[in-house]
Motif scaffolding. Sequence first.
Motif, PDB file in Angstrom:
ATOM      1  N   MET A   1       0.719  -1.248   0.140  1.00  0.00           N
ATOM      2  CA  MET A   1      -0.131  -0.158   0.085  1.00  0.00           C
ATOM      3  C   MET A   1       0.863   1.478   0.057  1.00  0.00           C
ATOM      4  O   MET A   1       1.585   1.226   0.865  1.00  0.00           O
ATOM      5  N   ASN A   2       0.439   2.121  -0.842  1.00  0.00           N
ATOM      6  CA  ASN A   2       1.233   3.425  -0.880  1.00  0.00           C
ATOM      7  C   ASN A   2       0.661   4.473   0.287  1.00  0.00           C
ATOM      8  O   ASN A   2      -0.423   4.572   0.298  1.00  0.00           O
ATOM      9  N   PRO A   3       1.568   5.020   0.864  1.00  0.00           N
ATOM     10  CA  PRO A   3       1.027   6.002   1.930  1.00  0.00           C
ATOM     11  C   PRO A   3       0.187   6.918   1.587  1.00  0.00           C
ATOM     12  O   PRO A   3      -0.685   7.626   2.081  1.00  0.00           O
ATOM     13  N   GLU A   4       0.435   7.447   0.003  1.00  0.00           N
ATOM     14  CA  GLU A   4      -0.172   8.568  -0.341  1.00  0.00           C
ATOM     15  C   GLU A   4      -1.618   8.247  -0.659  1.00  0.00           C
ATOM     16  O   GLU A   4      -2.449   9.114  -1.164  1.00  0.00           O
ATOM     17  N   GLN A   5      -2.144   6.854  -0.625  1.00  0.00           N
ATOM     18  CA  GLN A   5      -3.511   6.528  -0.645  1.00  0.00           C
ATOM     19  C   GLN A   5      -4.312   6.779   0.425  1.00  0.00           C
ATOM     20  O   GLN A   5      -5.550   6.777   0.271  1.00  0.00           O
ATOM     21  N   ILE A   6      -3.674   7.111   1.498  1.00  0.00           N
ATOM     22  CA  ILE A   6      -4.561   7.399   2.927  1.00  0.00           C
ATOM     23  C   ILE A   6      -4.938   8.935   2.518  1.00  0.00           C
ATOM     24  O   ILE A   6      -4.094   9.979   2.315  1.00  0.00           O
ATOM     25  N   PRO A   7      -6.032   9.408   2.756  1.00  0.00           N
ATOM     26  CA  PRO A   7      -6.563  10.795   2.498  1.00  0.00           C
ATOM     27  C   PRO A   7      -5.854  11.879   3.101  1.00  0.00           C
ATOM     28  O   PRO A   7      -5.458  12.694   2.293  1.00  0.00           O
ATOM     29  N   PHE A   8      -5.460  11.926   4.409  1.00  0.00           N
ATOM     30  CA  PHE A   8      -4.794  13.134   5.007  1.00  0.00           C
ATOM     31  C   PHE A   8      -3.205  12.955   4.548  1.00  0.00           C
ATOM     32  O   PHE A   8      -2.783  14.164   4.343  1.00  0.00           O
ATOM     33  N   VAL A   9      -2.838  11.695   4.292  1.00  0.00           N
ATOM     34  CA  VAL A   9      -1.436  11.958   3.644  1.00  0.00           C
ATOM     35  C   VAL A   9      -1.313  12.415   2.356  1.00  0.00           C
ATOM     36  O   VAL A   9      -0.413  13.258   1.870  1.00  0.00           O
ATOM     37  N   PHE A  11      -3.508  14.615   0.875  1.00  0.00           N
ATOM     38  CA  PHE A  11      -3.669  16.068   1.179  1.00  0.00           C
ATOM     39  C   PHE A  11      -2.318  16.681   1.653  1.00  0.00           C
ATOM     40  O   PHE A  11      -2.044  17.801   0.858  1.00  0.00           O
ATOM     41  N   ALA A  12      -1.678  16.227   2.630  1.00  0.00           N
ATOM     42  CA  ALA A  12      -0.282  16.902   2.774  1.00  0.00           C
ATOM     43  C   ALA A  12       0.621  16.873   1.971  1.00  0.00           C
ATOM     44  O   ALA A  12       1.344  17.799   1.709  1.00  0.00           O
ATOM     45  N   ALA A  13       0.765  15.785   1.243  1.00  0.00           N
ATOM     46  CA  ALA A  13       1.762  15.594   0.303  1.00  0.00           C
ATOM     47  C   ALA A  13       1.438  16.535  -1.045  1.00  0.00           C
ATOM     48  O   ALA A  13       2.344  17.118  -1.822  1.00  0.00           O
ATOM     49  N   ARG A  14       0.123  16.698  -1.402  1.00  0.00           N
ATOM     50  CA  ARG A  14      -0.237  17.693  -2.365  1.00  0.00           C
ATOM     51  C   ARG A  14       0.128  19.192  -2.227  1.00  0.00           C
ATOM     52  O   ARG A  14       0.261  19.791  -3.089  1.00  0.00           O
ATOM     53  N   PHE A  15       0.030  19.569  -1.053  1.00  0.00           N
ATOM     54  CA  PHE A  15       0.116  20.920  -0.513  1.00  0.00           C
ATOM     55  C   PHE A  15       1.587  21.349  -0.044  1.00  0.00           C
ATOM     56  O   PHE A  15       1.603  21.842   1.057  1.00  0.00           O
ATOM     57  N   GLY A  16       2.599  20.713  -0.386  1.00  0.00           N
ATOM     58  CA  GLY A  16       3.871  21.389  -0.430  1.00  0.00           C
ATOM     59  C   GLY A  16       4.693  20.707   0.540  1.00  0.00           C
ATOM     60  O   GLY A  16       5.620  21.442   0.965  1.00  0.00           O
ATOM     61  N   VAL A  17       4.236  19.519   1.225  1.00  0.00           N
ATOM     62  CA  VAL A  17       5.248  18.962   2.433  1.00  0.00           C
ATOM     63  C   VAL A  17       6.360  18.079   1.510  1.00  0.00           C
ATOM     64  O   VAL A  17       6.114  17.000   0.840  1.00  0.00           O
ATOM     65  N   GLU A  18       7.513  18.567   1.360  1.00  0.00           N
ATOM     66  CA  GLU A  18       8.585  17.777   0.585  1.00  0.00           C
ATOM     67  C   GLU A  18       9.308  17.048   1.380  1.00  0.00           C
ATOM     68  O   GLU A  18      10.115  16.271   1.086  1.00  0.00           O
ATOM     69  N   ASP A  19       9.360  17.353   2.726  1.00  0.00           N
ATOM     70  CA  ASP A  19      10.200  16.568   3.764  1.00  0.00           C
ATOM     71  C   ASP A  19       9.308  15.407   4.392  1.00  0.00           C
ATOM     72  O   ASP A  19       8.526  15.609   5.028  1.00  0.00           O
ATOM     73  N   ARG A  20       9.667  14.328   3.761  1.00  0.00           N
ATOM     74  CA  ARG A  20       9.042  13.454   4.383  1.00  0.00           C
ATOM     75  C   ARG A  20       8.932  13.120   5.860  1.00  0.00           C
ATOM     76  O   ARG A  20       8.107  12.623   6.612  1.00  0.00           O
ATOM     77  N   VAL A  21      10.312  13.367   6.535  1.00  0.00           N
ATOM     78  CA  VAL A  21      10.472  12.954   7.786  1.00  0.00           C
ATOM     79  C   VAL A  21       9.512  14.202   8.562  1.00  0.00           C
ATOM     80  O   VAL A  21       8.819  13.805   9.649  1.00  0.00           O
TER      81      VAL A  21
END
Length: 70
Positions: A1-9, A11-21
């Motif tokens: 499962m890709n973590p970006e399949q989780i809705p909040f993740v 959303f966070a990935a789409r709006f500029g969170v470039e640092d995964r940590v």
Amino acid sequence: MNPEQIPFVRFAARFGVEDRVLAAFMLAGPLVVSSLALLGRSAVTSVFAGAYVGLFVLYVAYRGVATDGA
């Protein structure tokens, strides 16, 4: 499962969170707070919360030093 399949993740990935940590810290924060609320204050939960805050501060300080020299 890709973590970006989780809705909040996603959303966070789409709006500029470039640092995964840092994104992991953002997502773990509400889990830490809710676990403290559910389990109550004890030595274990205090160490857990202290470790979370300490690691977050250390990581932000590390990123500040690492990006300052670049």
